[in-house]
Design a protein around this motif. Structure first.
Motif, PDB file in Angstrom:
ATOM      1  N   TRP A  36       0.830  -1.207   0.000  1.00  0.00           N
ATOM      2  CA  TRP A  36       0.000   0.000   0.000  1.00  0.00           C
ATOM      3  C   TRP A  36       0.865   1.259   0.000  1.00  0.00           C
ATOM      4  CZ3 TRP A  36      -0.394   4.041   3.441  1.00  0.00           C
ATOM      5  CH2 TRP A  36      -1.459   4.926   3.239  1.00  0.00           C
ATOM      6  N   LEU A  37       1.969   1.230   0.743  1.00  0.00           N
ATOM      7  CA  LEU A  37       2.854   2.396   0.825  1.00  0.00           C
ATOM      8  C   LEU A  37       3.379   2.829  -0.549  1.00  0.00           C
ATOM      9  CD1 LEU A  37       5.038   1.838   4.000  1.00  0.00           C
ATOM     10  CD2 LEU A  37       3.561   3.788   3.521  1.00  0.00           C
ATOM     11  N   PHE A  38       3.518   1.888  -1.471  1.00  0.00           N
ATOM     12  CA  PHE A  38       4.071   2.186  -2.785  1.00  0.00           C
ATOM     13  C   PHE A  38       2.995   2.279  -3.864  1.00  0.00           C
ATOM     14  CE2 PHE A  38       7.530   0.294  -0.359  1.00  0.00           C
ATOM     15  CZ  PHE A  38       8.461   1.299  -0.487  1.00  0.00           C
ATOM     16  N   SER A  39       1.751   2.381  -3.436  1.00  0.00           N
ATOM     17  CA  SER A  39       0.649   2.458  -4.384  1.00  0.00           C
ATOM     18  C   SER A  39       0.073   3.878  -4.423  1.00  0.00           C
ATOM     19  CB  SER A  39      -0.454   1.473  -3.990  1.00  0.00           C
ATOM     20  OG  SER A  39      -1.184   1.978  -2.890  1.00  0.00           O
ATOM     21  N   PRO A  40      -0.689   4.199  -5.454  1.00  0.00           N
ATOM     22  CA  PRO A  40      -1.342   5.509  -5.517  1.00  0.00           C
ATOM     23  C   PRO A  40      -2.447   5.660  -4.463  1.00  0.00           C
ATOM     24  CG  PRO A  40      -1.667   4.279  -7.578  1.00  0.00           C
ATOM     25  CD  PRO A  40      -0.874   3.419  -6.656  1.00  0.00           C
ATOM     26  N   GLU A  41      -2.806   4.569  -3.807  1.00  0.00           N
ATOM     27  CA  GLU A  41      -3.864   4.588  -2.793  1.00  0.00           C
ATOM     28  C   GLU A  41      -3.517   5.466  -1.588  1.00  0.00           C
ATOM     29  OE1 GLU A  41      -6.901   2.814  -2.859  1.00  0.00           O
ATOM     30  OE2 GLU A  41      -6.366   2.458  -4.951  1.00  0.00           O
ATOM     31  N   THR A  42      -2.246   5.768  -1.389  1.00  0.00           N
ATOM     32  CA  THR A  42      -1.848   6.518  -0.194  1.00  0.00           C
ATOM     33  C   THR A  42      -2.533   7.875  -0.124  1.00  0.00           C
ATOM     34  OG1 THR A  42       0.112   7.374  -1.303  1.00  0.00           O
ATOM     35  CG2 THR A  42       0.389   5.385   0.032  1.00  0.00           C
ATOM     36  N   LYS A  43      -2.891   8.429  -1.269  1.00  0.00           N
ATOM     37  CA  LYS A  43      -3.528   9.755  -1.264  1.00  0.00           C
ATOM     38  C   LYS A  43      -4.932   9.709  -0.655  1.00  0.00           C
ATOM     39  CE  LYS A  43      -5.376   9.628  -5.991  1.00  0.00           C
ATOM     40  NZ  LYS A  43      -5.155   8.246  -6.294  1.00  0.00           N
ATOM     41  N   ASN A  44      -5.505   8.512  -0.516  1.00  0.00           N
ATOM     42  CA  ASN A  44      -6.860   8.357   0.021  1.00  0.00           C
ATOM     43  C   ASN A  44      -6.890   8.187   1.540  1.00  0.00           C
ATOM     44  OD1 ASN A  44      -7.806   8.437  -2.627  1.00  0.00           O
ATOM     45  ND2 ASN A  44      -7.624   6.233  -2.850  1.00  0.00           N
ATOM     46  N   GLY A  45      -5.755   8.320   2.191  1.00  0.00           N
ATOM     47  CA  GLY A  45      -5.711   8.113   3.635  1.00  0.00           C
ATOM     48  C   GLY A  45      -5.338   6.692   3.970  1.00  0.00           C
ATOM     49  N   PRO A  46      -5.442   6.315   5.241  1.00  0.00           N
ATOM     50  CA  PRO A  46      -4.999   4.978   5.649  1.00  0.00           C
ATOM     51  C   PRO A  46      -5.807   3.888   4.953  1.00  0.00           C
ATOM     52  CG  PRO A  46      -6.212   6.038   7.426  1.00  0.00           C
ATOM     53  CD  PRO A  46      -6.041   7.057   6.346  1.00  0.00           C
ATOM     54  N   PRO A  47      -5.188   2.735   4.717  1.00  0.00           N
ATOM     55  CA  PRO A  47      -5.890   1.650   4.038  1.00  0.00           C
ATOM     56  C   PRO A  47      -7.034   1.098   4.887  1.00  0.00           C
ATOM     57  CG  PRO A  47      -3.768   0.897   4.860  1.00  0.00           C
ATOM     58  CD  PRO A  47      -3.829   2.373   5.103  1.00  0.00           C
ATOM     59  N   GLU A  48      -8.100   0.718   4.227  1.00  0.00           N
ATOM     60  CA  GLU A  48      -9.280   0.194   4.923  1.00  0.00           C
ATOM     61  C   GLU A  48      -8.969  -1.059   5.739  1.00  0.00           C
ATOM     62  OE1 GLU A  48     -12.286   1.562   5.359  1.00  0.00           O
ATOM     63  OE2 GLU A  48     -11.451   3.285   4.299  1.00  0.00           O
ATOM     64  N   PHE A  49      -8.024  -1.864   5.277  1.00  0.00           N
ATOM     65  CA  PHE A  49      -7.716  -3.108   5.989  1.00  0.00           C
ATOM     66  C   PHE A  49      -6.937  -2.872   7.281  1.00  0.00           C
ATOM     67  CE2 PHE A  49      -4.329  -2.456   2.876  1.00  0.00           C
ATOM     68  CZ  PHE A  49      -3.199  -2.528   3.672  1.00  0.00           C
ATOM     69  N   CYS A  50      -6.432  -1.667   7.471  1.00  0.00           N
ATOM     70  CA  CYS A  50      -5.611  -1.345   8.643  1.00  0.00           C
ATOM     71  C   CYS A  50      -6.454  -1.320   9.922  1.00  0.00           C
ATOM     72  CB  CYS A  50      -4.933   0.010   8.441  1.00  0.00           C
ATOM     73  SG  CYS A  50      -3.943   0.536   9.857  1.00  0.00           S
ATOM     74  N   PRO A  51      -6.048  -2.045  10.950  1.00  0.00           N
ATOM     75  CA  PRO A  51      -6.810  -2.031  12.206  1.00  0.00           C
ATOM     76  C   PRO A  51      -6.760  -0.674  12.913  1.00  0.00           C
ATOM     77  CG  PRO A  51      -4.849  -3.403  12.439  1.00  0.00           C
ATOM     78  CD  PRO A  51      -4.917  -2.981  11.005  1.00  0.00           C
ATOM     79  N   ASN A  52      -5.859   0.207  12.480  1.00  0.00           N
ATOM     80  CA  ASN A  52      -5.750   1.544  13.066  1.00  0.00           C
ATOM     81  C   ASN A  52      -6.340   2.636  12.171  1.00  0.00           C
ATOM     82  OD1 ASN A  52      -4.292   0.759  15.451  1.00  0.00           O
ATOM     83  ND2 ASN A  52      -2.525   0.415  14.135  1.00  0.00           N
ATOM     84  N   ALA A  53      -6.980   2.257  11.079  1.00  0.00           N
ATOM     85  CA  ALA A  53      -7.467   3.228  10.095  1.00  0.00           C
ATOM     86  C   ALA A  53      -8.387   4.275  10.709  1.00  0.00           C
ATOM     87  CB  ALA A  53      -8.167   2.515   8.939  1.00  0.00           C
ATOM     88  N   GLU A  54      -9.300   3.872  11.553  1.00  0.00           N
ATOM     89  CA  GLU A  54     -10.245   4.821  12.148  1.00  0.00           C
ATOM     90  C   GLU A  54      -9.517   5.872  12.988  1.00  0.00           C
ATOM     91  OE1 GLU A  54     -14.006   4.854  15.226  1.00  0.00           O
ATOM     92  OE2 GLU A  54     -13.576   3.009  14.141  1.00  0.00           O
ATOM     93  N   LEU A  55      -8.595   5.432  13.818  1.00  0.00           N
ATOM     94  CA  LEU A  55      -7.810   6.357  14.647  1.00  0.00           C
ATOM     95  C   LEU A  55      -7.004   7.295  13.761  1.00  0.00           C
ATOM     96  CD1 LEU A  55      -6.640   7.291  17.415  1.00  0.00           C
ATOM     97  CD2 LEU A  55      -4.901   5.495  17.116  1.00  0.00           C
ATOM     98  N   PHE A  56      -6.365   6.757  12.736  1.00  0.00           N
ATOM     99  CA  PHE A  56      -5.544   7.578  11.840  1.00  0.00           C
ATOM    100  C   PHE A  56      -6.382   8.610  11.100  1.00  0.00           C
ATOM    101  CE2 PHE A  56      -2.140   4.024  11.383  1.00  0.00           C
ATOM    102  CZ  PHE A  56      -1.725   4.273  12.677  1.00  0.00           C
ATOM    103  N   ARG A  57      -7.572   8.222  10.656  1.00  0.00           N
ATOM    104  CA  ARG A  57      -8.465   9.194   9.982  1.00  0.00           C
ATOM    105  C   ARG A  57      -8.909  10.283  10.959  1.00  0.00           C
ATOM    106  NH1 ARG A  57     -10.185   4.648   7.066  1.00  0.00           N
ATOM    107  NH2 ARG A  57     -11.777   4.162   8.613  1.00  0.00           N
TER     108      ARG A  57
END
Length: 91
Positions: A63-84
């Motif tokens: 994910w770190l090397f993908s264009p997805e990084t511009k969308n915020g933390p990855p959905e699969f991340c268990p910390n995504a909610e906190l990071f958002r």
């Protein structure tokens, strides 16, 4: 006398995953100080623990090397909610 080298088998894995979490927060424009303020630091420690035992390390690195990084933390991340929740106002 031997050099002081950690004998704990997971030592390098823990350091690698802490670094990965830091990289994910940076790529996601997370305000780390704000994360540390949530629940008086407990949320940060919980996030570190979730990262340490996460099953998505390989996916996370990709994910770190993908264009997805511009969308915020990855959905699969268990910390995504906190990071958002703790996203910096200025990237």
């Amino acid at each position: 006398m031997q050099a002081s080298v950690p004998r704990w088998p997971m030592f390098h894995q823990v350091l690698r995953r802490q670094k990965l979490m830091d990289e994910i927060m940076e790529a996601s424009h997370v305000d780390v100080v704000e994360v540390m303020r949530v629940e008086v630091g407990e949320a940060f420690m919980d996030a570190r623990s979730k990262c340490r035992f996460c099953i998505y390390e390989t996916r996370c690195r990709a994910w770190l090397f993908s264009p997805e990084t511009k969308n915020g933390p990855p959905e699969f991340c268990p910390n995504a909610e906190l990071f958002r929740m703790c996203k910096r106002t200025k990237p």
